[in-house]
Design an enzyme around this catalytic site. Structure first.
Site, PDB file in Angstrom:
ATOM      1  N   ASN A 226      -3.952  -8.054  11.038  1.00 37.06           N
ATOM      2  CA  ASN A 226      -3.783  -8.004  12.501  1.00 37.06           C
ATOM      3  C   ASN A 226      -4.997  -7.358  13.161  1.00 37.06           C
ATOM      4  O   ASN A 226      -5.441  -7.803  14.221  1.00 37.06           O
ATOM      5  CB  ASN A 226      -2.503  -7.241  12.870  1.00 37.06           C
ATOM      6  CG  ASN A 226      -1.279  -8.127  12.799  1.00 37.06           C
ATOM      7  OD1 ASN A 226      -1.120  -9.046  13.601  1.00 37.06           O
ATOM      8  ND2 ASN A 226      -0.416  -7.876  11.818  1.00 37.06           N
TER       9      ASN A 226
ATOM     10  N   ARG B 233       5.129  16.430   8.709  1.00 38.95           N
ATOM     11  CA  ARG B 233       4.838  15.379   9.686  1.00 38.95           C
ATOM     12  C   ARG B 233       4.226  15.956  10.961  1.00 38.95           C
ATOM     13  O   ARG B 233       3.317  15.382  11.549  1.00 38.95           O
ATOM     14  CB  ARG B 233       6.123  14.616  10.027  1.00 38.95           C
ATOM     15  CG  ARG B 233       5.845  13.365  10.838  1.00 38.95           C
ATOM     16  CD  ARG B 233       7.038  12.795  11.552  1.00 38.95           C
ATOM     17  NE  ARG B 233       8.224  12.648  10.746  1.00 38.95           N
ATOM     18  CZ  ARG B 233       8.427  11.686   9.864  1.00 38.95           C
ATOM     19  NH1 ARG B 233       7.502  10.789   9.641  1.00 38.95           N
ATOM     20  NH2 ARG B 233       9.554  11.617   9.197  1.00 38.95           N
TER      21      ARG B 233
ATOM     22  N   MET C  43       2.043   2.491   8.627  1.00 35.43           N
ATOM     23  CA  MET C  43       3.333   2.656   7.969  1.00 35.43           C
ATOM     24  C   MET C  43       3.813   4.114   7.945  1.00 35.43           C
ATOM     25  O   MET C  43       4.491   4.520   7.004  1.00 35.43           O
ATOM     26  CB  MET C  43       3.284   2.075   6.548  1.00 35.43           C
ATOM     27  CG  MET C  43       2.898   0.608   6.513  1.00 35.43           C
ATOM     28  SD  MET C  43       3.807  -0.424   7.693  1.00 35.43           S
ATOM     29  CE  MET C  43       5.031  -1.109   6.604  1.00 35.43           C
ATOM     30  N   ARG C  44       3.465   4.886   8.966  1.00 37.42           N
ATOM     31  CA  ARG C  44       3.997   6.240   9.093  1.00 37.42           C
ATOM     32  C   ARG C  44       4.830   6.307  10.362  1.00 37.42           C
ATOM     33  O   ARG C  44       4.468   5.682  11.382  1.00 37.42           O
ATOM     34  CB  ARG C  44       2.883   7.300   9.213  1.00 37.42           C
ATOM     35  CG  ARG C  44       1.893   7.326   8.094  1.00 37.42           C
ATOM     36  CD  ARG C  44       2.489   7.626   6.749  1.00 37.42           C
ATOM     37  NE  ARG C  44       3.192   8.902   6.706  1.00 37.42           N
ATOM     38  CZ  ARG C  44       3.971   9.269   5.678  1.00 37.42           C
ATOM     39  NH1 ARG C  44       4.151   8.445   4.650  1.00 37.42           N
ATOM     40  NH2 ARG C  44       4.573  10.432   5.675  1.00 37.42           N
ATOM     41  N   ILE C  45       5.916   7.063  10.303  1.00 38.16           N
ATOM     42  CA  ILE C  45       6.720   7.280  11.507  1.00 38.16           C
ATOM     43  C   ILE C  45       6.058   8.381  12.327  1.00 38.16           C
ATOM     44  O   ILE C  45       5.700   9.432  11.779  1.00 38.16           O
ATOM     45  CB  ILE C  45       8.163   7.667  11.118  1.00 38.16           C
ATOM     46  CG1 ILE C  45       8.836   6.485  10.429  1.00 38.16           C
ATOM     47  CG2 ILE C  45       8.945   8.120  12.344  1.00 38.16           C
ATOM     48  CD1 ILE C  45      10.177   6.819   9.803  1.00 38.16           C
TER      49      ILE C  45
ATOM     50  N   ASN D 146       3.141  -1.495  19.179  1.00 37.87           N
ATOM     51  CA  ASN D 146       3.393  -1.727  17.748  1.00 37.87           C
ATOM     52  C   ASN D 146       3.777  -3.183  17.548  1.00 37.87           C
ATOM     53  O   ASN D 146       4.359  -3.811  18.439  1.00 37.87           O
ATOM     54  CB  ASN D 146       4.543  -0.834  17.267  1.00 37.87           C
ATOM     55  CG  ASN D 146       4.797  -0.998  15.780  1.00 37.87           C
ATOM     56  OD1 ASN D 146       3.857  -1.044  14.980  1.00 37.87           O
ATOM     57  ND2 ASN D 146       6.060  -1.113  15.396  1.00 37.87           N
TER      58      ASN D 146
ATOM     59  N   HIS E 190       6.009  -5.578  14.944  1.00 33.50           N
ATOM     60  CA  HIS E 190       7.068  -5.414  13.931  1.00 33.50           C
ATOM     61  C   HIS E 190       7.492  -6.801  13.448  1.00 33.50           C
ATOM     62  O   HIS E 190       7.712  -7.705  14.266  1.00 33.50           O
ATOM     63  CB  HIS E 190       8.248  -4.668  14.551  1.00 33.50           C
ATOM     64  CG  HIS E 190       9.342  -4.402  13.567  1.00 33.50           C
ATOM     65  ND1 HIS E 190       9.257  -3.389  12.624  1.00 33.50           N
ATOM     66  CD2 HIS E 190      10.517  -5.039  13.340  1.00 33.50           C
ATOM     67  CE1 HIS E 190      10.346  -3.407  11.880  1.00 33.50           C
ATOM     68  NE2 HIS E 190      11.123  -4.399  12.289  1.00 33.50           N
TER      69      HIS E 190
ATOM     70  N   SER F 218       7.710  -9.217  16.719  1.00 36.28           N
ATOM     71  CA  SER F 218       7.802  -8.678  18.080  1.00 36.28           C
ATOM     72  C   SER F 218       6.674  -7.681  18.306  1.00 36.28           C
ATOM     73  O   SER F 218       6.332  -6.913  17.406  1.00 36.28           O
ATOM     74  CB  SER F 218       9.118  -7.908  18.272  1.00 36.28           C
ATOM     75  OG  SER F 218      10.227  -8.667  17.877  1.00 36.28           O
TER      76      SER F 218
ATOM     77  N   THR G  42       8.331   4.004  21.622  1.00 39.07           N
ATOM     78  CA  THR G  42       9.023   5.155  22.212  1.00 39.07           C
ATOM     79  C   THR G  42       9.545   6.003  21.050  1.00 39.07           C
ATOM     80  O   THR G  42       9.329   5.653  19.881  1.00 39.07           O
ATOM     81  CB  THR G  42      10.212   4.706  23.086  1.00 39.07           C
ATOM     82  OG1 THR G  42      11.152   4.037  22.246  1.00 39.07           O
ATOM     83  CG2 THR G  42       9.766   3.772  24.210  1.00 39.07           C
TER      84      THR G  42
ATOM     85  N   LEU H  29      12.731   4.655  17.037  1.00 37.21           N
ATOM     86  CA  LEU H  29      11.964   3.913  16.021  1.00 37.21           C
ATOM     87  C   LEU H  29      12.240   2.402  16.093  1.00 37.21           C
ATOM     88  O   LEU H  29      13.389   1.980  15.947  1.00 37.21           O
ATOM     89  CB  LEU H  29      12.308   4.445  14.625  1.00 37.21           C
ATOM     90  CG  LEU H  29      11.563   3.789  13.463  1.00 37.21           C
ATOM     91  CD1 LEU H  29      10.085   4.103  13.505  1.00 37.21           C
ATOM     92  CD2 LEU H  29      12.169   4.193  12.135  1.00 37.21           C
ATOM     93  N   ASP H  30      11.188   1.622  16.308  1.00 37.37           N
ATOM     94  CA  ASP H  30      11.285   0.156  16.453  1.00 37.37           C
ATOM     95  C   ASP H  30      12.235  -0.238  17.585  1.00 37.37           C
ATOM     96  O   ASP H  30      12.747  -1.366  17.618  1.00 37.37           O
ATOM     97  CB  ASP H  30      11.749  -0.520  15.147  1.00 37.37           C
ATOM     98  CG  ASP H  30      10.751  -0.336  14.014  1.00 37.37           C
ATOM     99  OD1 ASP H  30       9.553  -0.183  14.299  1.00 37.37           O
ATOM    100  OD2 ASP H  30      11.181  -0.338  12.845  1.00 37.37           O
TER     101      ASP H  30
ATOM    102  N   GLU I 209       1.919 -13.444  13.930  1.00 36.13           N
ATOM    103  CA  GLU I 209       1.493 -12.133  14.431  1.00 36.13           C
ATOM    104  C   GLU I 209       0.048 -12.190  14.914  1.00 36.13           C
ATOM    105  O   GLU I 209      -0.324 -11.564  15.910  1.00 36.13           O
ATOM    106  CB  GLU I 209       1.626 -11.065  13.340  1.00 36.13           C
ATOM    107  CG  GLU I 209       3.068 -10.738  12.986  1.00 36.13           C
ATOM    108  CD  GLU I 209       3.173  -9.618  11.960  1.00 36.13           C
ATOM    109  OE1 GLU I 209       2.316  -8.723  11.943  1.00 36.13           O
ATOM    110  OE2 GLU I 209       4.131  -9.648  11.157  1.00 36.13           O
TER     111      GLU I 209
HETATM  112  C1  GAR Z   1       2.503  -6.786   9.508  1.00 35.10           C
HETATM  113  O1  GAR Z   1       3.390  -7.779   9.088  1.00 35.10           O
HETATM  114  C2  GAR Z   1       3.179  -5.875  10.506  1.00 35.10           C
HETATM  115  O2  GAR Z   1       4.090  -6.543  11.347  1.00 35.10           O
HETATM  116  C3  GAR Z   1       3.905  -4.938   9.583  1.00 35.10           C
HETATM  117  O3  GAR Z   1       3.007  -4.685   8.533  1.00 35.10           O
HETATM  118  C4  GAR Z   1       2.189  -5.831   8.355  1.00 35.10           C
HETATM  119  C5  GAR Z   1       0.757  -5.372   8.367  1.00 35.10           C
HETATM  120  O4  GAR Z   1      -0.109  -6.415   8.016  1.00 35.10           O
HETATM  121  N1  GAR Z   1       4.272  -3.726  10.264  1.00 35.10           N
HETATM  122  C6  GAR Z   1       5.380  -3.040  10.010  1.00 35.10           C
HETATM  123  O5  GAR Z   1       6.176  -3.370   9.153  1.00 35.10           O
HETATM  124  C7  GAR Z   1       5.560  -1.798  10.842  1.00 35.10           C
HETATM  125  N2  GAR Z   1       6.880  -1.284  10.688  1.00 35.10           N
HETATM  126  P1  GAR Z   1      -1.679  -6.279   8.250  1.00 35.10           P
HETATM  127  O6  GAR Z   1      -2.104  -4.921   7.674  1.00 35.10           O
HETATM  128  O7  GAR Z   1      -2.263  -7.411   7.459  1.00 35.10           O
HETATM  129  O8  GAR Z   1      -1.954  -6.377   9.720  1.00 35.10           O
END
Ligand code: GAR
Length: 212
Positions: free
Chosen positions: A16, A65, A90-92, A107, A109, A136, A141, A144-145, A174
């Site tokens: 992305n 955290r 991938m961190r909250i 973000n 998702h 999406s 906020t 979470l998600d 995406e």
């Molecule tokens: C993507 O699919 C994104 O939507 C997801 O991680 C992937 C990252 O791919 N994000 C989540 O799951 C966040 N909770 P990328 O590193 O190739 O962009």
């Protein structure tokens, strides 16, 4: 907004991020920095190749955290971006961090929110027998998600789909979706007000921009 300065947070492959780098050459935003919590994230190489400064802030170097969030916040404040983009981060992030940057964090998702918040979204979509799946983009906020959805891309689930095949097709979507939304923000068209996403001064419905 003249030129929108963006900081992008990643943890992994950064495909992305790549889509956003590719678009930035012709759009009204500059990627000021890419920050990863993981030194091995391939996305760091993508950024370096594009001449974008990178930073690693490893969550494992902090006691909890709160301390990690604070270090991240200070590093970002030093760059003073207009927008923070979570791209496979991938961190909250805790409530203090999120409220500090409120209205300025996006973000992406891999599900049609509010369905399948959290992890294993493709597996869970299959298990639930969904006919449609997708991705999406939403404002972040404390929920979470659960922040207001801005836009979604959909795919049809096929009878022979696996979690891997869904993941691949959703990821391709995406790469179309995220640049579109970041461009809206950079162009001053998108905002979060009263807990809702607004585009061109119109409040968006719960699933974001209606399909055209
Ligand atoms: C993507 O699919 C994104 O939507 C997801 O991680 C992937 C990252 O791919 N994000 C989540 O799951 C966040 N909770 P990328 O590193 O190739 O962009």
């Amino acid at each position: 907004m003249a030129q929108c300065n963006v900081v992008i947070l990643i943890s992994g492959s950064g495909s992305n991020l790549q889509a956003l780098i590719d678009q930035s050459k012709t759009a009204e935003y500059t990627i000021a920095s890419v920050i990863s919590n993981n030194a091995d994230a391939y996305g760091l190489q993508r950024a370096t190749r594009a001449g974008i400064p990178t930073l690693v802030i490893d969550h494992r170097d902090f006691a909890d955290r709160k301390e990690f969030d604070l270090a991240l916040q200070e590093a970002i404040d030093a760059i003073n971006p207009n927008l923070l983009v979570l791209a496979g981060f991938m961190r909250i992030l805790g409530a203090d961090f999120v409220s500090h940057f409120s209205g300025r964090i996006l973000n992406i998702h891999p599900s049609l929110l509010p369905k399948f918040q959290g992890t294993r979204t493709h597996e869970r979509a299959l298990e639930a027998g969904e006919k449609e799946h997708g991705a999406s983009v939403h404002f972040v906020t404390e929920d979470l998600d659960g922040g207001p959805v801005i836009a979604q891309e959909r795919i049809k689930v096929r009878a022979d789909d696996t979690a891997d095949s869904l993941q691949r097709r959703v990821l391709q979507k995406e790469h179309l979706l995220y640049p579109k939304v970041v461009k809206w923000f950079a162009g001053g068209r998108l905002a979060m007000r009263d807990g809702q996403a607004w585009l061109d001064n119109n409040p968006l419905p719960a699933t974001g921009v209606p399909a055209s």
